[in-house]
Enzyme design. Structure first.
Site, PDB file in Angstrom:
ATOM      1  N   ASN A 147      -6.394   3.079   6.332  1.00 48.51           N
ATOM      2  CA  ASN A 147      -6.591   2.240   5.147  1.00 48.51           C
ATOM      3  C   ASN A 147      -6.667   0.805   5.639  1.00 48.51           C
ATOM      4  OD1 ASN A 147      -6.505   0.831   2.739  1.00 48.51           O
ATOM      5  ND2 ASN A 147      -4.844   2.044   1.868  1.00 48.51           N
TER       6      ASN A 147
ATOM      7  N   ARG B 296      -4.156 -11.858  -7.735  1.00 42.51           N
ATOM      8  CA  ARG B 296      -5.383 -11.766  -8.541  1.00 42.51           C
ATOM      9  C   ARG B 296      -5.077 -11.987 -10.012  1.00 42.51           C
ATOM     10  NH1 ARG B 296      -7.327  -6.037  -6.256  1.00 42.51           N
ATOM     11  NH2 ARG B 296      -5.830  -6.225  -4.556  1.00 42.51           N
TER      12      ARG B 296
ATOM     13  N   ARG C 102     -10.136   5.182   3.731  1.00 44.17           N
ATOM     14  CA  ARG C 102     -10.261   4.708   2.357  1.00 44.17           C
ATOM     15  C   ARG C 102     -11.387   3.688   2.309  1.00 44.17           C
ATOM     16  NH1 ARG C 102      -7.141  -0.044  -0.326  1.00 44.17           N
ATOM     17  NH2 ARG C 102      -7.629   0.200  -2.541  1.00 44.17           N
TER      18      ARG C 102
ATOM     19  N   GLU D 294      -1.709   7.987  -0.873  1.00 41.97           N
ATOM     20  CA  GLU D 294      -3.148   7.896  -0.676  1.00 41.97           C
ATOM     21  C   GLU D 294      -3.557   8.433   0.690  1.00 41.97           C
ATOM     22  OE1 GLU D 294      -4.463   3.839  -2.860  1.00 41.97           O
ATOM     23  OE2 GLU D 294      -2.602   3.717  -1.691  1.00 41.97           O
TER      24      GLU D 294
ATOM     25  N   HIS E 140      -8.464   2.438  -7.298  1.00 41.61           N
ATOM     26  CA  HIS E 140      -7.196   3.145  -7.040  1.00 41.61           C
ATOM     27  C   HIS E 140      -7.340   4.650  -7.289  1.00 41.61           C
ATOM     28  CE1 HIS E 140      -4.903  -0.845  -7.791  1.00 41.61           C
ATOM     29  NE2 HIS E 140      -5.013  -0.623  -6.484  1.00 41.61           N
TER      30      HIS E 140
END
Length: 400
Positions: A8, A242, A94, A380, A182
């Site tokens: 990732n 963000r 990913r 993940e 996601h």
């Protein structure tokens, strides 16, 4: 022993996990770690699944070292220090954006890389680094199969109405639409929820992936119905740095009245807003929680308020709500944030057991709560490894 690596890769870090196929054909985590502070003073740490340190290294003067340099060093170390005689058979990555075309993981080839490169403007802080890692591995081990696993894929088949902005159709047809992100995390949550509570998994569930990047996903019977992130991973919830959803007029004002360039606005919205921007202190929820500054308290309250508001909005997309699942760094570990969000949703029937919440129990709702509330750690990296084996044809046997 056959092994798969999940990578990732971000702008300043690379997470990695090593999974082996055990004697029954199931995936077992063997080791993992992280390369951090890329572009500043890189460090790498690898640990066995038992927690033992396998590798620790730092480059205090390594500001010029790129992702490729650091991955080369990691692979060189792995070649000299094989774990349990493991043979790496594939690398799974990913990849944040799959656009409108890629609804499932894909084996990487030159044509795929070219198409993914064209999507970089849609995920400028993520996609280039995802692809840089793929290219670095290809240069180091060209014979090693690599698989791209897309964060957008889980949302690919959500209803058309959840994909549209209220803009001319021609722009939508050009790809300006709500994609959602996601997805690997939500896919894993669906998998675990089906094991933990099959009846709830078949119902109307909102998953809250709350971390430095944050989003919500409304799911019906394990399928994405709607989500808070849209065209980019900037949309939706307030995050660590963000801004989340913002009036488009703010962008016009920053350009026309304040003279900011697109690059300056991008930097402002991606790196200087969110918890960091509101508090002026930190993007880390733990740091803010420890602070006495009123700005820190306001940032925390705004985060919880925005999350609760979006949960309510997604309940409309589902036509009701049967459960909420908290996951990711904040969602899994911050009882105060969970409590703040749930208290604002009491009118929806959300009632949590504060003792269970503080204890980080798997189920934190009261027994008589009309809405079940669970805490499920995401994984993940395991999802990437599972996809990687499936893309390779599952030739090595059953996968967990």
């Amino acid at each position: 022993m056959k092994a798969v690596v999940s990578l990732n890769s971000g702008s300043s870090s690379i997470k990695f996990s090593l999974f082996v196929l055990d004697g029954e054909g199931a995936l077992r985590l063997s080791a993992g770690g992280k390369i951090e502070k890329i572009g500043i003073a890189p460090t790498v740490t690898a640990r066995s699944v038992e927690g033992g340190v396998l590798l620790e290294r730092a480059w205090p003067d390594g500001a010029t070292l790129a992702h490729a340099d650091l991955l080369a060093d990691l692979f060189a170390w792995a070649g000299d220090h094989p774990l349990e005689g493991q043979e790496i058979i594939a690398i799974g990555h990913r990849v944040v954006h799959g656009g409108t075309e890629f609804a499932a993981p894909r084996l990487v080839d030159t044509a795929l890389l070219e198409k993914l490169e064209a999507l970089c403007p849609l995920a400028p802080l993520h996609q280039p680094h995802n692809l840089a890692a793929i290219r670095a591995i290809a240069a180091l081990r060209p014979e090693l199969p690599q698989v791209a696993c897309f964060d957008t894929a889980f949302h690919h088949d959500k209803p058309d109405i959840a994909s549209r902005f209220a803009i001319p159709r021609a722009l939508h047809d050009q790809g300006i639409r709500r994609y959602g992100f996601h997805g690997l995390s939500y896919e894993y949550i669906v998998r675990r929820l089906a094991e933990i509570d099959p009846a709830l998994a078949d119902g109307r569930v909102i998953a809250a992936h709350l971390g430095n990047g944050a989003s919500l996903c409304a799911m019906q019977a394990g399928k994405s119905v709607d989500t808070t992130m849209g065209f980019t991973a900037l949309d939706g919830l307030m995050m660590g740095t963000r801004c989340g959803s913002i009036d488009p007029g703010v962008v016009l004002h920053l350009q026309a009245q304040l003279g900011m360039s697109p690059a300056e606005i991008e930097d402002l919205f991606y790196k200087k807003s969110g918890l960091l921007g509101v508090s002026g202190i930190s993007s880390d929820m733990r740091t803010l929680a420890a602070s006495d500054a009123p700005e820190a308290a306001e940032a925390i309250d705004l985060f919880a308020c925005r999350a609760a508001r979006e949960v309510a909005a997604l309940a409309t997309s589902l036509g009701g709500i049967d459960g909420i699942v908290f996951t990711a760094g904040i969602g899994e570990n911050d009882a105060d944030i969970r409590s703040r969000i749930c208290s604002r949703l009491a009118w929806l029937g959300v009632r949590i057991d504060e003792l269970a919440n503080v204890g980080n129990c798997p189920r934190i709702s009261m027994p008589d709560s009309p809405v079940a509330v669970l805490v499920i750690p995401t994984d993940e990296e395991r999802m990437i490894a599972l996809h990687t084996l499936n893309v390779l044809g599952n030739a090595l046997g059953a996968v967990a």
